[in-house]
Design a protein around this motif. Structure first.
Motif, short mmCIF file in Angstrom:
data_model
loop_
_atom_site.label_atom_id
_atom_site.label_comp_id
_atom_site.label_asym_id
_atom_site.label_seq_id
_atom_site.Cartn_x
_atom_site.Cartn_y
_atom_site.Cartn_z
N UNK A 75 64.35 92.83 76.31
CA UNK A 75 63.63 94.07 76.56
C UNK A 75 62.20 93.79 76.98
N UNK A 76 61.53 92.84 76.33
CA UNK A 76 60.16 92.51 76.68
C UNK A 76 60.06 92.01 78.12
N UNK A 77 61.01 91.21 78.55
CA UNK A 77 61.03 90.74 79.94
C UNK A 77 61.13 91.91 80.91
N UNK A 78 61.99 92.86 80.59
CA UNK A 78 62.17 94.01 81.48
C UNK A 78 60.95 94.92 81.50
N UNK A 79 60.27 95.05 80.36
CA UNK A 79 59.04 95.83 80.34
C UNK A 79 57.99 95.17 81.23
N UNK A 80 57.87 93.86 81.14
CA UNK A 80 56.93 93.15 81.99
C UNK A 80 57.26 93.30 83.46
N UNK A 81 58.56 93.29 83.78
CA UNK A 81 58.97 93.41 85.18
C UNK A 81 58.73 94.80 85.73
N UNK A 148 69.87 100.31 70.13
CA UNK A 148 68.71 100.89 70.82
C UNK A 148 68.01 99.85 71.68
N UNK A 149 67.84 98.65 71.15
CA UNK A 149 67.20 97.58 71.91
C UNK A 149 67.99 97.24 73.17
N UNK A 173 62.74 105.11 73.24
CA UNK A 173 62.82 106.30 72.41
C UNK A 173 64.20 106.94 72.54
N UNK A 174 64.71 107.04 73.77
CA UNK A 174 66.06 107.55 73.96
C UNK A 174 67.10 106.69 73.30
N UNK A 175 66.91 105.35 73.37
CA UNK A 175 67.86 104.45 72.72
C UNK A 175 67.87 104.62 71.22
N UNK A 176 66.71 104.69 70.59
CA UNK A 176 66.64 104.88 69.14
C UNK A 176 67.24 106.23 68.75
N UNK A 177 66.93 107.25 69.53
CA UNK A 177 67.46 108.58 69.22
C UNK A 177 68.98 108.61 69.35
N UNK A 178 69.52 108.04 70.44
CA UNK A 178 70.97 108.06 70.64
C UNK A 178 71.72 107.30 69.56
N UNK A 179 71.20 106.12 69.18
CA UNK A 179 71.85 105.35 68.13
C UNK A 179 71.77 106.08 66.79
N UNK A 325 54.10 97.00 73.79
CA UNK A 325 54.78 95.95 73.04
C UNK A 325 55.72 96.57 72.00
N UNK A 326 55.40 97.80 71.56
CA UNK A 326 56.26 98.49 70.59
C UNK A 326 57.66 98.71 71.14
N UNK A 327 57.76 98.91 72.44
CA UNK A 327 59.07 99.17 73.02
C UNK A 327 60.00 97.97 72.89
N UNK A 328 59.43 96.78 72.86
CA UNK A 328 60.24 95.57 72.75
C UNK A 328 60.51 95.19 71.31
#
Length: 496
Positions: A75-81, A148-149, A173-179, A325-328
């Motif tokens: 996830x962190x890699x994708x946020x950076x990209x 979620x991750x 946020x959508x991932x955490x909510x859906x799970x 960074x919280x997203x990752x």
């Protein structure tokens, strides 16, 4: 002669063979080039999993933590990209920074922001959206965070591949909510928190656009439209740089020094004001030297805005690292806390190794995969020059800093792209206003027709609609994917 002819033929044959080998080597290198970045990313992800297993210790949960660390690193890699385009796209689009320079600055400041000031928003992501105690067992909570991750990472990866600057905050946020909904129903979601976050998604791009338009109006009215542009810039550009320095100092005092000593909000503002004043005084002679010999035209102003644009890009990267960074690592921190303490309801403490995965993942992602979206955001929405790009970066930085200080996981994508839209639409409004003023002086001048007015649009409407659609789809798409992955993971691993 025959011997010489034979030697010549052998040399010709050897040259042709060497040429074939050289061509083969070039073709192999060209074919392997697209695999280099994914290969490096794969190594980083595997090292993150191995490091997590070593840091967590030899226990029955070590493998689960390693898997969560792999998903967090991915996830962190994708946020950076994806999100690097929001930080550096404007500076690169304005030709104030090269692609390599932008990536180097972003890597340093993204990492610093994540490590120094990323803790508050991590707590919001890991506990604020879905209450751990409402889900039930520890194992179910862990699988929900894992889903979620992975779902948010997959969605952002798809968006980056198609070239869409979606919100990574929306995704997680959508991932955490859906799970959470899949695990314990709609009651598990903290709907007041979701309402606050949803409101910030609307407010943040509007606020970013208004602030950016306001700064551009100030620069145009006080510098660009002045008779002596260079003289006005000598006075005001140091002030603008001082404002950025003051904002950065106040934020760093609140988020960094407050962990060492008790700093009130008023004291932080005093620190920011003091440093901003000092930088303003230092930049007065610097800008004066830069402005010597410059012609009194708009093109010359680009030179004077080089320093503030670079500073604002660095400031935005710091703020982005602190916020995103919280997203990752938010769900990863919750998993580590739950498995380490034997319960999911305690206050989240964030181990250093978890923050390191997020921080370095952002840097690796932007270095390996970021240039594609940098070019899209920097040059395909509206035309940017250093003055406009400065307004975009400063507006986005101020909005993200306020959001991160409040612990609110707003979308940096919405803020930065909203700021670009604000600059573009203000340019349209200003051009239309000046055109009407000019026509008022020449009544017989014909008014432009609909086709001519469409050609004068300075913001690409197709990108407005595409980006808006991507923003709307992200939350439900990530939530549905997360719910599916939660069912899959629990079916494979079992809820215990």
């Amino acid at each position: 002669m025959a011997l010489n002819d034979l030697d010549t033929r052998h040399l010709d044959t050897l040259d042709r063979d060497l040429g074939r080998f050289s061509a083969l080597e070039r073709a192999t290198a060209y074919a392997a080039r697209p695999l280099i970045a994914p290969g490096i990313a794969l190594v980083f992800v595997l090292l993150a999993g191995l490091g997590a297993m070593l840091a967590f210790g030899q226990s029955s949960n070590g493998l689960i933590v390693a898997m969560a660390a792999v998903f967090g690193a991915y996830m962190a890699l994708n946020i950076g990209a994806n999100d690097v385009a929001n930080n550096m796209g404007s500076a690169v689009g304005a030709n104030a920074l090269t692609m390599g320079g932008a990536i180097a600055i972003a890597a340093v400041f993204e990492t610093a922001g994540a490590l120094i000031a990323g803790g508050d928003v991590v707590g919001t992501i890991s506990r604020g959206i879905v209450a751990p105690e409402s889900i039930g067992t520890q194992e179910v909570f862990v699988w929900a965070m894992m889903a979620a991750l992975l779902s948010s990472a997959l969605w952002v990866n798809l968006a980056t591949w198609v070239g869409a600057p979606v919100s990574t905050t929306h995704s997680v946020v959508g991932g955490v909510m859906g799970a959470g909904i899949a695990a314990a129903g709609f009651g598990a979601v903290n709907w007041p928190t979701m309402a606050t976050i949803a409101a910030s998604w609307v407010v943040s791009p509007v606020l970013g656009g208004v602030i950016a338009a306001g700064f551009l109006w100030f620069i145009k009215s006080r510098i660009i439209y002045r008779a002596d542009k260079i003289a006005a810039a000598r006075i005001l550009v140091p002030v603008l740089i001082g404002i950025m320095a003051g904002a950065f100092a106040a934020y760093l005092a609140l988020k960094g020094l407050s962990r060492l000593i008790d700093i009130s909000f008023g004291m932080a503002l005093a620190i920011g004001a003091g440093l901003g004043l000092a930088i303003w005084l230092v930049m007065i002679p610097v800008i004066a030297r830069q402005s010597r010999g410059l012609e009194n035209r708009n093109k010359s102003l680009k030179v004077l805005f080089g320093i503030p644009l670079v500073v604002s890009a660095a400031l935005l990267s710091f703020a982005h690292g602190a916020n995103d960074v919280a997203n990752a690592v938010g769900p990863l921190a919750a998993i580590v806390q739950a498995l380490g303490s034997g319960g999911a309801s305690e206050a989240v403490s964030i181990p250093l190794w978890v923050m390191l995965i997020g921080a370095f993942g952002l840097s690796f992602g932007l270095f390996l995969f970021g240039p594609k979206l940098i070019r899209m955001v920097g040059s395909q929405i509206t035309k940017l020059n250093p003055m406009r790009a400065y307004c975009v970066s400063l507006s986005a930085a101020m909005t993200v800093i306020v959001a991160s200080w409040l612990g609110l996981p707003v979308s940096s994508t919405h803020i930065a792209v909203g700021a670009i839209f604000g600059v573009g639409f203000f340019r349209e409004w200003d051009a239309e206003r000046r055109l009407r003023a000019a026509q008022g002086g020449i009544p017989e001048r014909p008014r432009p027709g609909p086709e001519e007015r469409r050609r004068r649009k300075l913001v690409r409407r197709s990108h407005v609609m595409t980006i808006a659609a991507a923003w709307v789809v992200t939350v439900p798409a990530a939530a549905l994917l997360s719910a599916f992955l939660f069912r899959l993971l629990t079916a494979i691993g079992g809820p215990a």
